[in-house]
Design a protein around this motif. Structure first.
Motif, PDB file in Angstrom:
ATOM      1  N   ASN A 153       4.539   0.794   1.099  1.00 21.79           N
ATOM      2  CA  ASN A 153       4.572  -0.081  -0.081  1.00 21.79           C
ATOM      3  C   ASN A 153       3.161  -0.390  -0.558  1.00 21.79           C
ATOM      4  O   ASN A 153       2.879  -0.367  -1.759  1.00 21.79           O
ATOM      5  CB  ASN A 153       5.318  -1.380   0.238  1.00 21.79           C
ATOM      6  CG  ASN A 153       6.818  -1.172   0.337  1.00 21.79           C
ATOM      7  OD1 ASN A 153       7.357  -0.210  -0.216  1.00 21.79           O
ATOM      8  ND2 ASN A 153       7.508  -2.064   1.036  1.00 21.79           N
ATOM      9  N   GLU A 154       2.282  -0.681   0.411  1.00 26.85           N
ATOM     10  CA  GLU A 154       0.893  -0.965   0.055  1.00 26.85           C
ATOM     11  C   GLU A 154       0.209   0.268  -0.545  1.00 26.85           C
ATOM     12  O   GLU A 154      -0.589   0.154  -1.475  1.00 26.85           O
ATOM     13  CB  GLU A 154       0.125  -1.443   1.284  1.00 26.85           C
ATOM     14  CG  GLU A 154       0.505  -2.826   1.780  1.00 26.85           C
ATOM     15  CD  GLU A 154       1.758  -2.837   2.665  1.00 26.85           C
ATOM     16  OE1 GLU A 154       2.132  -3.917   3.130  1.00 26.85           O
ATOM     17  OE2 GLU A 154       2.352  -1.748   2.887  1.00 26.85           O
ATOM     18  N   GLN A 188       1.415   0.574  -4.136  1.00 27.34           N
ATOM     19  CA  GLN A 188       0.789  -0.452  -4.973  1.00 27.34           C
ATOM     20  C   GLN A 188      -0.668  -0.112  -5.246  1.00 27.34           C
ATOM     21  O   GLN A 188      -1.165  -0.296  -6.366  1.00 27.34           O
ATOM     22  CB  GLN A 188       0.903  -1.828  -4.290  1.00 27.34           C
ATOM     23  CG  GLN A 188       2.300  -2.405  -4.273  1.00 27.34           C
ATOM     24  CD  GLN A 188       2.906  -2.502  -5.669  1.00 27.34           C
ATOM     25  OE1 GLN A 188       2.268  -2.978  -6.608  1.00 27.34           O
ATOM     26  NE2 GLN A 188       4.151  -2.048  -5.816  1.00 27.34           N
ATOM     27  N   GLN A 245      10.012   7.601  -3.529  1.00 30.38           N
ATOM     28  CA  GLN A 245       9.116   6.587  -4.097  1.00 30.38           C
ATOM     29  C   GLN A 245       7.694   7.145  -4.240  1.00 30.38           C
ATOM     30  O   GLN A 245       7.037   6.974  -5.277  1.00 30.38           O
ATOM     31  CB  GLN A 245       9.113   5.342  -3.205  1.00 30.38           C
ATOM     32  CG  GLN A 245       8.305   4.182  -3.764  1.00 30.38           C
ATOM     33  CD  GLN A 245       8.288   3.000  -2.819  1.00 30.38           C
ATOM     34  OE1 GLN A 245       8.616   3.124  -1.640  1.00 30.38           O
ATOM     35  NE2 GLN A 245       7.889   1.843  -3.313  1.00 30.38           N
TER      36      GLN A 245
END
Length: 221
Positions: free
Chosen positions: A116-117, A120, A145
């Protein structure tokens, strides 16, 4: 090409049937002269980053990163399994990607429980060079993703385990985004190609050609 492309390995020297990108760890950088006639990736792995003097480590990488056989920066990245704070890891990682952008070389990424990081960061940084997550063995949803944000993937020994996430990913990943590697394992890269070809139901020769096509897209050797 008749040789197998081993995208990321810690094994040296390569066997005759293999063309590999050897990962030179920061603590072994003095060995550069021994390996400089081979393709190399060079960077600060988060496990070996020094929080107090990582700029000195980066300067050592910068000195050699322009060499014609240093094809990529890395492996570098993010790892939630170590004590070094993720914010510090991000700073060190970002600095290496900036170096890669200056040299227009791809980045080989180590990522453990920090996808996720990573996404981002990619959204904010919008780097101009190819990003390849090596040793990917995570859920197809995470692959999708990352794929949506233009990442490439290198799959490894987990392909020898029929129930692994790597096998599930292999069956749905666009082949134009795929590389294969043996990392620090002693398994011949040919075995990993064989396992991937079986899962994909294509000839090994076709898979080799595809991987070399991907290499030509991502690298300028």
């Amino acid at each position: 090409m008749t040789q197998f492309l081993n995208f990321h390995t810690h094994n040296f020297p390569p066997p005759p049937d293999e063309k590999s990108i050897y990962n030179l760890l920061i603590q072994d950088i003095k060995r550069f002269g021994e390996v400089e006639n081979n393709w190399i990736s060079l960077g600060i792995h988060p496990w070996y980053a020094h929080p107090e003097d990582w700029q000195i480590q980066l300067a050592a990488v910068e000195q050699l990163a322009g060499h014609k056989n240093v094809l990529a920066i890395g492996e570098c990245g993010l790892d939630r399994g170590i004590l070094l704070p993720l914010a510090t890891q991000l700073t060190i990682f970002t600095a290496q990607v900036k170096l890669a952008e200056q040299l227009q070389k791809p980045v080989i990424i180590h990522c453990v429980r920090a996808f996720n990081e990573l996404v981002q960061w990619q959204k904010q940084a919008k780097p101009s060079v190819p990003l390849v997550v090596h040793g990917f063995n995570n859920k197809p949803e995470i692959m999708q993703q990352l794929l949506a944000h233009d990442f490439y993937f290198s799959l490894g020994a987990a392909l020898l385990q029929p129930e692994s996430n790597a096998v599930k990913v292999l069956k749905i990943i666009p082949l134009s985004r795929l590389f294969l590697e043996n990392d620090d394992r002693s398994i011949p890269i040919e075995k990993i190609f064989e396992a991937a070809a079986v899962q994909l139901e294509i000839p090994i020769s076709a898979l080799k050609n595809q991987i070399w096509t991907n290499f030509a897209t991502v690298f300028n050797p």
